[in-house]
Design a protein around this motif. Sequence first.
Motif, mmCIF file in Angstrom:
data_model
loop_
_atom_site.group_PDB
_atom_site.id
_atom_site.type_symbol
_atom_site.label_atom_id
_atom_site.label_comp_id
_atom_site.label_asym_id
_atom_site.label_seq_id
_atom_site.Cartn_x
_atom_site.Cartn_y
_atom_site.Cartn_z
ATOM 1 N N LEU A 14 0.836 -1.194 0.000
ATOM 2 C CA LEU A 14 0.000 0.000 0.000
ATOM 3 C C LEU A 14 0.872 1.245 0.000
ATOM 4 C CD1 LEU A 14 -2.684 -1.008 2.662
ATOM 5 C CD2 LEU A 14 -3.026 -0.854 0.202
ATOM 6 N N ARG A 15 0.507 2.190 -0.837
ATOM 7 C CA ARG A 15 1.204 3.479 -0.832
ATOM 8 C C ARG A 15 0.663 4.313 0.324
ATOM 9 N NH1 ARG A 15 1.337 5.360 -7.195
ATOM 10 N NH2 ARG A 15 2.548 3.584 -7.988
ATOM 11 N N ASN A 16 1.252 4.145 1.461
ATOM 12 C CA ASN A 16 0.769 4.832 2.649
ATOM 13 C C ASN A 16 1.242 6.267 2.687
ATOM 14 O OD1 ASN A 16 -0.742 2.736 3.812
ATOM 15 N ND2 ASN A 16 1.126 1.746 4.544
ATOM 16 N N LEU A 17 1.061 6.891 3.834
ATOM 17 C CA LEU A 17 1.373 8.312 3.966
ATOM 18 C C LEU A 17 2.855 8.613 3.885
ATOM 19 C CD1 LEU A 17 -1.092 9.116 6.884
ATOM 20 C CD2 LEU A 17 -1.437 9.524 4.451
ATOM 21 N N GLN A 18 3.712 7.557 4.011
ATOM 22 C CA GLN A 18 5.142 7.801 3.950
ATOM 23 C C GLN A 18 5.578 8.349 2.605
ATOM 24 O OE1 GLN A 18 3.716 5.127 5.194
ATOM 25 N NE2 GLN A 18 4.757 4.417 7.058
ATOM 26 N N SER A 19 4.745 8.119 1.565
ATOM 27 C CA SER A 19 5.089 8.611 0.232
ATOM 28 C C SER A 19 4.810 10.103 0.075
ATOM 29 C CB SER A 19 4.295 7.831 -0.828
ATOM 30 O OG SER A 19 2.906 7.994 -0.646
ATOM 31 N N THR A 76 -10.850 1.143 7.773
ATOM 32 C CA THR A 76 -9.651 1.591 7.052
ATOM 33 C C THR A 76 -8.667 2.381 7.906
ATOM 34 O OG1 THR A 76 -10.871 3.549 6.320
ATOM 35 C CG2 THR A 76 -10.860 1.648 4.841
ATOM 36 N N VAL A 77 -9.161 3.283 8.739
ATOM 37 C CA VAL A 77 -8.268 4.225 9.428
ATOM 38 C C VAL A 77 -7.331 3.548 10.423
ATOM 39 C CG1 VAL A 77 -8.155 6.294 10.856
ATOM 40 C CG2 VAL A 77 -9.896 6.105 9.068
ATOM 41 N N PRO A 78 -7.790 2.653 11.316
ATOM 42 C CA PRO A 78 -6.845 2.020 12.248
ATOM 43 C C PRO A 78 -5.717 1.273 11.547
ATOM 44 C CG PRO A 78 -9.097 1.680 12.982
ATOM 45 C CD PRO A 78 -9.178 2.255 11.608
ATOM 46 N N ALA A 81 -3.283 3.819 10.208
ATOM 47 C CA ALA A 81 -2.479 4.382 11.297
ATOM 48 C C ALA A 81 -1.418 3.395 11.756
ATOM 49 C CB ALA A 81 -3.390 4.778 12.458
ATOM 50 N N LEU A 82 -1.779 2.104 11.847
ATOM 51 C CA LEU A 82 -0.817 1.082 12.248
ATOM 52 C C LEU A 82 0.334 0.988 11.256
ATOM 53 C CD1 LEU A 82 -0.053 -1.231 14.162
ATOM 54 C CD2 LEU A 82 -1.454 -2.757 12.745
ATOM 55 N N HIS A 83 0.021 1.041 9.978
ATOM 56 C CA HIS A 83 1.061 0.997 8.955
ATOM 57 C C HIS A 83 1.981 2.216 9.060
ATOM 58 C CE1 HIS A 83 -0.856 -2.022 5.899
ATOM 59 N NE2 HIS A 83 -0.674 -2.532 7.091
ATOM 60 N N TYR A 84 1.385 3.365 9.307
ATOM 61 C CA TYR A 84 2.195 4.589 9.403
ATOM 62 C C TYR A 84 3.134 4.533 10.612
ATOM 63 C CZ TYR A 84 3.411 9.469 10.240
ATOM 64 O OH TYR A 84 4.112 10.617 10.473
ATOM 65 N N PRO A 174 -1.994 1.720 -5.576
ATOM 66 C CA PRO A 174 -1.859 3.182 -5.464
ATOM 67 C C PRO A 174 -2.949 3.789 -4.589
ATOM 68 C CG PRO A 174 -2.858 2.625 -7.567
ATOM 69 C CD PRO A 174 -2.522 1.319 -6.900
ATOM 70 N N HIS A 175 -2.986 3.339 -3.351
ATOM 71 C CA HIS A 175 -4.034 3.800 -2.433
ATOM 72 C C HIS A 175 -3.570 3.576 -1.009
ATOM 73 C CE1 HIS A 175 -8.082 5.130 -1.574
ATOM 74 N NE2 HIS A 175 -8.399 5.068 -2.864
ATOM 75 N N PHE A 176 -4.287 4.205 -0.020
ATOM 76 C CA PHE A 176 -3.911 4.000 1.370
ATOM 77 C C PHE A 176 -4.693 2.862 2.009
ATOM 78 C CE2 PHE A 176 -7.030 7.443 1.212
ATOM 79 C CZ PHE A 176 -7.995 7.015 2.116
ATOM 80 N N PHE A 177 -5.593 2.202 1.253
ATOM 81 C CA PHE A 177 -6.229 0.970 1.690
ATOM 82 C C PHE A 177 -6.652 0.194 0.449
ATOM 83 C CE2 PHE A 177 -9.775 3.845 1.149
ATOM 84 C CZ PHE A 177 -10.795 3.048 0.651
ATOM 85 N N CYS A 178 -7.060 -1.063 0.636
ATOM 86 C CA CYS A 178 -7.425 -1.905 -0.502
ATOM 87 C C CYS A 178 -8.759 -1.443 -1.077
ATOM 88 C CB CYS A 178 -7.507 -3.366 -0.071
ATOM 89 S SG CYS A 178 -5.911 -4.176 0.057
#
Length: 305
Positions: A14-19, A76-78, A81-84, A174-178
């Motif tokens: 997943l392209r998380n917020l780190q990108s 989706t949000v938890p 957040a865990l991934h971040y 290309p998203h922050f969740f599936c």
Amino acid sequence: MAWENQTFKSDFILRNLQSQPRPHLPFLSGLGIFTVAFAGNTAMVLLIYLDSQLHTPMYFLLSQLCLIDLMLICTTVPKMALHYLSGRKSISVAGCGTQIFFYVSLLGAECFLLVVMAYDRYVTICHPLRYPILISQKICGLMAASSWILGSFDGITEVAVALSFSYCGAREIPHFFCNVPALLTLSCTDTSTFERMIFISCIIMLLLPVAVIIASYTRVLLAVISMGSGECRCKAFPMCSSHLMVVGMYYGAAMFIYMRPTSDSSPTQDKMISAFYTFLIPTLNPLIHSLRNKEMTKNEGIREG
């Protein structure tokens, strides 16, 4: 066997917020909005459940709407957040399928529930004397349960078909969740048939409910205009306007993201609309209805008058 190896034995990325250039800013903003949405919807559900005066079909349906929004943000949000916080970007195929199932099912349930709420307001305004018969507690419960069941059926169908395709390459969503549209861009096989199926499903689950809602509120508007008492009009408009605001937000965003070919979709646009679904709509729904709470309480007098 090659299909199984490609699809089920590799995680997705997943392209998380780190990108993002400054990942902490969207993370903190999203966490703040999530907190408001979680607290607002939880408070609405508990208030309606604990206050016996609110044990009416209208408020029961509102509690179901808040429950759907509460589950939607928790889907989706938890995980995001865990991934971040952990720095992980991978998600298992089972985890991805679970997210898709709950996300699609909850959106579908909300789609049908908004139609039921529109019907409740139509009967309230246009057939007040028959309201106890047309919207009894049993009928209201059956309509709400049908919304959940139909939404779950849509979720099961989309997960089963989406995970039947083979996925290869970088497997980077290309998203922050599936999300199904984002997942299809990674498929090694032709997904055009499935895209057409999604489009037809959207016509059924979006355009037909919108047509029913428009027809219901057209009758409501005509009934309100014909009311001789200005006080009754003032009571009717707030009750309907709050629901119409939610309908406009929900169906407008849904048509934009799901009724386009995957080839025309933009990852940035999809993320923005999904964030609107995931964060803003669950936040705004309880705020919109709570601002109308006094007016909705007074609206019980419409049926008596």
